[in-house]
Motif scaffolding. Sequence first.
Motif, PDB file in Angstrom:
ATOM      1  N   ALA A 130      -0.923   9.754   7.302  1.00  0.00           N
ATOM      2  CA  ALA A 130      -0.223   9.781   8.588  1.00  0.00           C
ATOM      3  C   ALA A 130      -1.164  10.181   9.716  1.00  0.00           C
ATOM      4  N   LEU A 131      -2.073  11.105   9.459  1.00  0.00           N
ATOM      5  CA  LEU A 131      -3.001  11.557  10.496  1.00  0.00           C
ATOM      6  C   LEU A 131      -4.199  10.616  10.640  1.00  0.00           C
ATOM      7  N   ALA A 132      -4.736  10.142   9.511  1.00  0.00           N
ATOM      8  CA  ALA A 132      -5.907   9.261   9.577  1.00  0.00           C
ATOM      9  C   ALA A 132      -5.587   7.932  10.249  1.00  0.00           C
ATOM     10  N   ALA A 133      -4.314   7.538  10.254  1.00  0.00           N
ATOM     11  CA  ALA A 133      -3.908   6.301  10.923  1.00  0.00           C
ATOM     12  C   ALA A 133      -3.932   6.436  12.443  1.00  0.00           C
ATOM     13  N   GLN A 134      -4.078   7.678  12.943  1.00  0.00           N
ATOM     14  CA  GLN A 134      -4.122   7.928  14.385  1.00  0.00           C
ATOM     15  C   GLN A 134      -5.587   8.100  14.817  1.00  0.00           C
ATOM     16  N   ARG A 141     -13.842  11.072   7.043  1.00  0.00           N
ATOM     17  CA  ARG A 141     -13.729  10.547   5.684  1.00  0.00           C
ATOM     18  C   ARG A 141     -12.445  11.060   5.070  1.00  0.00           C
ATOM     19  N   LEU A 142     -11.826  10.230   4.229  1.00  0.00           N
ATOM     20  CA  LEU A 142     -10.513  10.517   3.673  1.00  0.00           C
ATOM     21  C   LEU A 142     -10.559  10.414   2.151  1.00  0.00           C
ATOM     22  N   VAL A 143     -10.063  11.446   1.482  1.00  0.00           N
ATOM     23  CA  VAL A 143      -9.935  11.424   0.022  1.00  0.00           C
ATOM     24  C   VAL A 143      -8.451  11.503  -0.317  1.00  0.00           C
ATOM     25  N   LEU A 144      -7.946  10.495  -1.004  1.00  0.00           N
ATOM     26  CA  LEU A 144      -6.554  10.453  -1.453  1.00  0.00           C
ATOM     27  C   LEU A 144      -6.539  10.690  -2.955  1.00  0.00           C
ATOM     28  N   ASN A 145      -5.911  11.784  -3.368  1.00  0.00           N
ATOM     29  CA  ASN A 145      -5.907  12.161  -4.775  1.00  0.00           C
ATOM     30  C   ASN A 145      -4.592  11.765  -5.433  1.00  0.00           C
ATOM     31  N   ASP A 146      -4.638  10.641  -6.153  1.00  0.00           N
ATOM     32  CA  ASP A 146      -3.517  10.142  -6.953  1.00  0.00           C
ATOM     33  C   ASP A 146      -2.255   9.899  -6.122  1.00  0.00           C
ATOM     34  N   VAL A 147      -2.440   9.209  -5.024  1.00  0.00           N
ATOM     35  CA  VAL A 147      -1.293   8.857  -4.186  1.00  0.00           C
ATOM     36  C   VAL A 147      -1.637   7.632  -3.359  1.00  0.00           C
ATOM     37  N   GLY A 148      -0.619   6.843  -3.049  1.00  0.00           N
ATOM     38  CA  GLY A 148      -0.793   5.667  -2.210  1.00  0.00           C
ATOM     39  C   GLY A 148       0.521   5.332  -1.528  1.00  0.00           C
ATOM     40  N   ASP A 248      -2.850   0.597   6.357  1.00  0.00           N
ATOM     41  CA  ASP A 248      -3.608  -0.517   6.927  1.00  0.00           C
ATOM     42  C   ASP A 248      -4.241  -0.158   8.271  1.00  0.00           C
ATOM     43  N   ALA A 249      -3.737   0.898   8.922  1.00  0.00           N
ATOM     44  CA  ALA A 249      -4.279   1.315  10.221  1.00  0.00           C
ATOM     45  C   ALA A 249      -5.471   2.256  10.085  1.00  0.00           C
ATOM     46  N   ILE A 250      -5.768   2.689   8.855  1.00  0.00           N
ATOM     47  CA  ILE A 250      -6.855   3.644   8.628  1.00  0.00           C
ATOM     48  C   ILE A 250      -8.194   2.910   8.651  1.00  0.00           C
ATOM     49  N   SER A 251      -9.151   3.464   9.396  1.00  0.00           N
ATOM     50  CA  SER A 251     -10.488   2.881   9.429  1.00  0.00           C
ATOM     51  C   SER A 251     -11.530   3.781   8.773  1.00  0.00           C
ATOM     52  N   ALA A 252     -11.189   5.032   8.494  1.00  0.00           N
ATOM     53  CA  ALA A 252     -12.148   5.961   7.896  1.00  0.00           C
ATOM     54  C   ALA A 252     -12.496   5.520   6.474  1.00  0.00           C
ATOM     55  N   PRO A 253     -13.763   5.659   6.056  1.00  0.00           N
ATOM     56  CA  PRO A 253     -14.106   5.427   4.650  1.00  0.00           C
ATOM     57  C   PRO A 253     -13.200   6.265   3.756  1.00  0.00           C
ATOM     58  N   THR A 254     -12.664   5.637   2.701  1.00  0.00           N
ATOM     59  CA  THR A 254     -11.631   6.284   1.893  1.00  0.00           C
ATOM     60  C   THR A 254     -11.986   6.232   0.417  1.00  0.00           C
ATOM     61  N   LEU A 255     -11.844   7.374  -0.225  1.00  0.00           N
ATOM     62  CA  LEU A 255     -12.012   7.496  -1.675  1.00  0.00           C
ATOM     63  C   LEU A 255     -10.650   7.725  -2.293  1.00  0.00           C
ATOM     64  N   LEU A 256     -10.281   6.921  -3.268  1.00  0.00           N
ATOM     65  CA  LEU A 256      -9.027   7.066  -3.985  1.00  0.00           C
ATOM     66  C   LEU A 256      -9.306   7.566  -5.392  1.00  0.00           C
ATOM     67  N   GLY A 277      -6.580  -2.579   4.244  1.00  0.00           N
ATOM     68  CA  GLY A 277      -6.766  -1.349   5.009  1.00  0.00           C
ATOM     69  C   GLY A 277      -8.217  -0.892   4.938  1.00  0.00           C
ATOM     70  N   PRO A 278      -8.434   0.375   4.615  1.00  0.00           N
ATOM     71  CA  PRO A 278      -9.815   0.884   4.550  1.00  0.00           C
ATOM     72  C   PRO A 278     -10.561   0.468   3.283  1.00  0.00           C
ATOM     73  N   ARG A 279      -9.901  -0.310   2.416  1.00  0.00           N
ATOM     74  CA  ARG A 279     -10.513  -0.783   1.165  1.00  0.00           C
ATOM     75  C   ARG A 279     -11.107   0.390   0.376  1.00  0.00           C
ATOM     76  N   ALA A 280     -10.217   1.255  -0.056  1.00  0.00           N
ATOM     77  CA  ALA A 280     -10.625   2.475  -0.744  1.00  0.00           C
ATOM     78  C   ALA A 280     -11.465   2.182  -1.974  1.00  0.00           C
ATOM     79  N   ARG A 281     -12.452   3.027  -2.184  1.00  0.00           N
ATOM     80  CA  ARG A 281     -13.206   3.003  -3.439  1.00  0.00           C
ATOM     81  C   ARG A 281     -12.455   3.874  -4.437  1.00  0.00           C
TER      82      ARG A 281
END
Length: 310
Positions: A130-134, A141-148, A248-256, A277-281
Motif C-alpha cells: 500500500a505504501l510502496a505504490a505511492q 527496496r521492498l521485501v514481501l515475505n510470503d504474501v501477494g 502493479d503501481a510499485i516501481s521499487a525493486p522487489t524481493l518475494l 508490476g515490479p517483477r519480483a525476484r
Amino acid sequence: MSGSSQMPELRFVGVPGPVANSGQQRRLAYWDWMPQQGADAHRVVVCVHGLSRQGRDFDVLASALTAQARVIAVDVAGRGFSDWLADPMTYQVGTYAADVGSLIARLRSEDPMLQIDWIGTSMGGLIGMALAAQPAMGIRRLVLNDVGPVLQWEALRRIGTYLGLNPSFASEQEAADYLWSISTGFGPHCQQQWMALSRPMLREREGRWWLHYDPALAVPIRALTDMDESVGRQVVADGEAALWALYDAISAPTLLLRGADSDLLTRETAKAMSERGPRARCVEFQGVGHAPTLVVPDQVAAVVGFLEQA
C-alpha cells in the motif's frame, strides 16, 4: 552470519485516532536499532510483522542489517506496545498504512535525505504494498515475505480458527507450546530460537501468561469468514483486484520470499508477481510454509544480500 549484539530501544510516535476505552491520542510503538559504524546514515529499514505477531520478530534480521542501516521494527496497532483501537473494525490495512506513513513522515522530517527500505511479513507485506505504490513514500527496496495480492480463502479460515481466542497459560513454556501448535508453518526451529520468538508475544499478569495483542483485532477477519462462503469468497476476490492494482503501481525493486509449503501464497501467484508490476525476484525456502521467520541463516542472507544492492 553475525550482526551486532546491541538491543533496540522502544520508541513511540503519535498517530491519528483515539485509544480504546480512552480519549487519549493513540501511539504507535516501534523498536529502534541504531546503525553500526560505517552504515549508511541516511538509510532506514522498516520491518513490519504478520497479523498476530509483533516487532521483536525481527531481532535476528535487524541485528544483521545494522551493518547497513538503521532498522525500525514496528508494533502494528493493537499489537506489542502499540495502543489498541477504539473501533475493532478499523483493524484494517488502511489504518496500518496510515500509521506507518505517519512514522515515515516523522523520520523524514528529521532527515530529508532519508531512504526507506521495507520488509513486510504477511500482513506487513500488504501494508508495504500500500505504501510502496505511492511514489511520494519513496520506498527504495521492498521485501514481501510470503504474501501477494491473492489471499487464499482457506488460509483466512485457518487463521480465523485461533485469532482472538485470548487464551492464558500457566507458564512461558506452555504458552510457547501453544504458539508452536498454531505456527508449524514457520518451519523447523530449535528450542532456543522458538523461545526467543515466543517471549515477546507474552504478557504476564497475576501469575498467568497472555498473548500480547488486542483480541478484538480478530473482528474484521471473523466478519469475513463468518459470511456465507460464496459471499466471502467474492469479497476476497474484490479485494484481490485492488491489491493487484497496488502491486502493479510499485516501481521499487522487489524481493518475494515464499515458503515452499505456504497455504497463503501459491506458486502460481508468485509466478504472476515475477511477470508483472515490479517483477519480483522470488526466493523459495524448502520445508517452510507460512511464513519464513527470517531467523535462520539462509533466510537472513537472502534479505541482507538484496538490501545491500545500490
